[in-house]
Design a protein around this motif. Structure first.
Motif, PDB file in Angstrom:
ATOM      1  N   PRO A 281       0.840  -1.212   0.000  1.00  0.00           N
ATOM      2  CA  PRO A 281       0.000   0.000   0.000  1.00  0.00           C
ATOM      3  C   PRO A 281       0.865   1.248   0.000  1.00  0.00           C
ATOM      4  CG  PRO A 281      -0.714  -1.575   1.681  1.00  0.00           C
ATOM      5  CD  PRO A 281       0.625  -2.044   1.201  1.00  0.00           C
ATOM      6  N   VAL A 282       0.546   2.197  -0.886  1.00  0.00           N
ATOM      7  CA  VAL A 282       1.317   3.438  -0.961  1.00  0.00           C
ATOM      8  C   VAL A 282       0.444   4.676  -0.790  1.00  0.00           C
ATOM      9  CG1 VAL A 282       3.170   2.457  -2.362  1.00  0.00           C
ATOM     10  CG2 VAL A 282       1.152   3.451  -3.485  1.00  0.00           C
ATOM     11  N   ALA A 283      -0.891   4.491  -0.825  1.00  0.00           N
ATOM     12  CA  ALA A 283      -1.803   5.627  -0.673  1.00  0.00           C
ATOM     13  C   ALA A 283      -3.202   5.112  -0.375  1.00  0.00           C
ATOM     14  CB  ALA A 283      -1.821   6.486  -1.949  1.00  0.00           C
ATOM     15  N   LYS A 284      -4.086   6.048   0.002  1.00  0.00           N
ATOM     16  CA  LYS A 284      -5.488   5.738   0.240  1.00  0.00           C
ATOM     17  C   LYS A 284      -6.341   6.413  -0.832  1.00  0.00           C
ATOM     18  CE  LYS A 284      -5.315   3.502   4.258  1.00  0.00           C
ATOM     19  NZ  LYS A 284      -5.872   2.134   4.449  1.00  0.00           N
ATOM     20  N   GLU A 285      -7.450   5.787  -1.157  1.00  0.00           N
ATOM     21  CA  GLU A 285      -8.371   6.352  -2.125  1.00  0.00           C
ATOM     22  C   GLU A 285      -9.791   5.966  -1.749  1.00  0.00           C
ATOM     23  OE1 GLU A 285      -9.337   8.468  -3.949  1.00  0.00           O
ATOM     24  OE2 GLU A 285      -9.000   8.078  -6.070  1.00  0.00           O
ATOM     25  N   ALA A 286     -10.757   6.507  -2.478  1.00  0.00           N
ATOM     26  CA  ALA A 286     -12.159   6.176  -2.268  1.00  0.00           C
ATOM     27  C   ALA A 286     -12.764   5.683  -3.570  1.00  0.00           C
ATOM     28  CB  ALA A 286     -12.933   7.387  -1.758  1.00  0.00           C
ATOM     29  N   PHE A 287     -13.484   4.588  -3.477  1.00  0.00           N
ATOM     30  CA  PHE A 287     -14.262   4.087  -4.597  1.00  0.00           C
ATOM     31  C   PHE A 287     -15.617   4.775  -4.504  1.00  0.00           C
ATOM     32  CE2 PHE A 287     -17.049   0.764  -6.521  1.00  0.00           C
ATOM     33  CZ  PHE A 287     -16.480   0.759  -7.778  1.00  0.00           C
ATOM     34  N   VAL A 288     -16.009   5.492  -5.561  1.00  0.00           N
ATOM     35  CA  VAL A 288     -17.180   6.361  -5.462  1.00  0.00           C
ATOM     36  C   VAL A 288     -18.240   6.021  -6.509  1.00  0.00           C
ATOM     37  CG1 VAL A 288     -15.831   8.254  -4.509  1.00  0.00           C
ATOM     38  CG2 VAL A 288     -16.166   8.116  -6.985  1.00  0.00           C
ATOM     39  N   PHE A 289     -19.480   6.349  -6.159  1.00  0.00           N
ATOM     40  CA  PHE A 289     -20.602   6.252  -7.087  1.00  0.00           C
ATOM     41  C   PHE A 289     -21.075   7.659  -7.399  1.00  0.00           C
ATOM     42  CE2 PHE A 289     -20.426   2.150  -5.148  1.00  0.00           C
ATOM     43  CZ  PHE A 289     -20.814   1.263  -6.153  1.00  0.00           C
ATOM     44  N   PHE A 290     -21.497   7.877  -8.641  1.00  0.00           N
ATOM     45  CA  PHE A 290     -21.945   9.209  -9.008  1.00  0.00           C
ATOM     46  C   PHE A 290     -23.208   9.138  -9.855  1.00  0.00           C
ATOM     47  CE2 PHE A 290     -18.400   7.862 -11.702  1.00  0.00           C
ATOM     48  CZ  PHE A 290     -18.974   7.847 -12.962  1.00  0.00           C
ATOM     49  N   VAL A 291     -23.997  10.200  -9.765  1.00  0.00           N
ATOM     50  CA  VAL A 291     -25.244  10.321 -10.521  1.00  0.00           C
ATOM     51  C   VAL A 291     -25.303  11.716 -11.119  1.00  0.00           C
ATOM     52  CG1 VAL A 291     -26.485   8.676  -9.065  1.00  0.00           C
ATOM     53  CG2 VAL A 291     -26.518  11.107  -8.486  1.00  0.00           C
ATOM     54  N   HIS A 292     -26.317  11.961 -11.929  1.00  0.00           N
ATOM     55  CA  HIS A 292     -26.518  13.286 -12.502  1.00  0.00           C
ATOM     56  C   HIS A 292     -26.795  14.285 -11.382  1.00  0.00           C
ATOM     57  CE1 HIS A 292     -28.319  16.529 -14.890  1.00  0.00           C
ATOM     58  NE2 HIS A 292     -27.716  15.983 -15.943  1.00  0.00           N
ATOM     59  N   LYS A 293     -26.319  15.496 -11.554  1.00  0.00           N
ATOM     60  CA  LYS A 293     -26.464  16.516 -10.518  1.00  0.00           C
ATOM     61  C   LYS A 293     -27.925  16.813 -10.181  1.00  0.00           C
ATOM     62  CE  LYS A 293     -26.479  20.450 -13.703  1.00  0.00           C
ATOM     63  NZ  LYS A 293     -25.885  21.750 -14.057  1.00  0.00           N
ATOM     64  N   ASP A 294     -28.835  16.596 -11.142  1.00  0.00           N
ATOM     65  CA  ASP A 294     -30.245  16.886 -10.919  1.00  0.00           C
ATOM     66  C   ASP A 294     -30.995  15.728 -10.258  1.00  0.00           C
ATOM     67  OD1 ASP A 294     -29.938  19.384 -12.055  1.00  0.00           O
ATOM     68  OD2 ASP A 294     -30.454  18.691 -14.073  1.00  0.00           O
ATOM     69  N   ASN A 295     -30.308  14.634 -10.045  1.00  0.00           N
ATOM     70  CA  ASN A 295     -30.933  13.503  -9.352  1.00  0.00           C
ATOM     71  C   ASN A 295     -31.099  13.874  -7.879  1.00  0.00           C
ATOM     72  OD1 ASN A 295     -31.550  11.001  -8.091  1.00  0.00           O
ATOM     73  ND2 ASN A 295     -30.486   9.888  -9.707  1.00  0.00           N
TER      74      ASN A 295
END
Length: 384
Positions: free
Chosen positions: A204-218
């Protein structure tokens, strides 16, 4: 006439199956055209010869059933291809790729970050060969620019590449590179390495986030793990069931063995099955391979996934918003304290490199200076 119809039944069944699958090949169209020509020819011949055409009930039932099935198949084809795959100028398309040229070491006007102090180590020979995921490229490319001395924008190409996760792991297994930077390998990639007599070492060399995204108007801004699992398992198919609009959910996936798809399977779905991805991720003809770069079309009903740094730093879009998980945002603070459920490690993966500088590079990344540079490049350091 009846005999003719029953002879063509096997061909019509194949025709319908291919239509349901959305295959854009000539066989169904040619077969349908031949059928139409033969039917018209029979009718004309009977008229000329003054023969009476008799349609019994079996033919009528057969024709009606075929018409219904053909109509359903046509709708499926339209829904999968015309609506989803057609180019729409009003819909933003988000690809999981960027202009790598902007992050190439030693190029003028490069977007790579720079150290604000002299590097604790440097390499003038035996440069470790690097490859990795697209989202990790700006980080390890910046390291090359700071630590690899005596190279330029052309000569550095021998020592750094960004082949994406699937090809990067293949190159690591084949011994073409010394370090792969990115997410953990998939089960298939581990199996391939084992068959080749290679063992991955993940640092391990860094941390990250696995993300979900939707349309801004949702209107939906937060989902639970169970809700996401049910969306991708096709158990929840409408945003109305989640407090959103009455729209059918379009859950986009990534290609097999990509970094994000591996994390989706390992961290999100767990032991729950993941149904096949949308038609958009597949080739349009028989035998064509799965598309290597899936596209997320920014419909108000769509949902996709990626990594935080890529979605917000490398390929930002003002038309999407990141979804909170269990009410917890994928912020740097929540990644550091571990409260965000899909916090992951970014790895430097080796597989028996014989280059003595490989270990030196990894040790520098883990040092205080290296971790500070990782943070400067946009990732989250291991220890705050």
């Amino acid at each position: 006439m009846a005999a003719f119809f029953f002879i063509t039944i096997p061909f019509l069944i194949i025709n319908c199956i291919l239509s349901f699958m959305g295959m854009e090949i000539l066989f169904p169209a040619v077969n349908a055209a031949m059928l139409a020509i033969i039917v018209v020819s029979v009718i004309i011949t009977c008229k000329i010869c003054k023969k009476r055409i008799i349609f019994d009930k079996k033919i009528i039932v057969y024709g009606a059933v075929f018409a219904v099935i053909s109509g359903i198949a046509a709708f499926q084809f339209y829904d999968r291809n015309t609506k989803v795959l057609s180019y729409e100028y009003g819909v933003e398309t988000i690809k999981d790729e960027v202009r790598l040229y902007d992050y190439h070491p030693f190029y003028e006007n490069s977007l790579l970050k720079k150290l604000n102090e002299p590097a604790a180590i440097s390499f003038t020979e035996n440069y470790p060969k690097l490859d990795g995921a697209t989202a990790a490229y700006p980080v390890y490319a910046a390291m090359v620019q700071e630590l690899y001395k005596g190279l330029n924008g052309n000569t550095v190409n021998e020592y750094i590449a960004c082949s994406n996760t699937a090809f990067g792991y293949d190159r690591l297994i084949d011994g073409e590179i010394d370090i792969f930077f990115g997410a953990q390998p998939s089960r298939q990639q581990v199996g391939t390495a084992t068959e080749a007599g290679v063992e991955f070492v993940l640092t391990p060399v860094a941390k990250e986030a696995f993300v979900f995204f939707v349309h801004k108007d949702n209107p939906v801004s937060s989902l639970t793990l169970e809700q996401i699992q049910n969306i991708y398992a096709k158990k929840i198919i409408n945003w109305h069931n989640l407090g959103g609009k009455a729209e059918k959910i379009v859950p986009f996936q990534r290609p097999e063995n990509s970094g994000s798809q591996t994390i989706m399977l390992a961290r999100v779905m767990g032991d729950k099955p993941l149904p096949p991805p949308l038609w958009e991720e597949y080739g349009t003809g028989m035998g064509e391979t799965i598309s290597r770069v899936a596209q997320y079309r920014n419909y108000s009903s769509a949902i996709g996934y990626s990594f935080r740094y890529f979605a917000t730093g490398m390929s930002p879009s003002e038309n999407i918003k990141l979804i909170a998980i269990n009410g917890i945002e994928p912020s740097v603070e929540n990644i550091i304290n571990g409260s965000y459920p899909f916090t992951i490690d970014v790895y430097a993966v080796t597989a028996g490199s014989k280059n003595e500088n490989t270990e030196k590079l990894i040790l520098w990344i883990l040092s205080e200076q290296g971790q500070g540079f990782v943070e400067e490049c946009g990732y989250v350091r291991l220890n705050p």
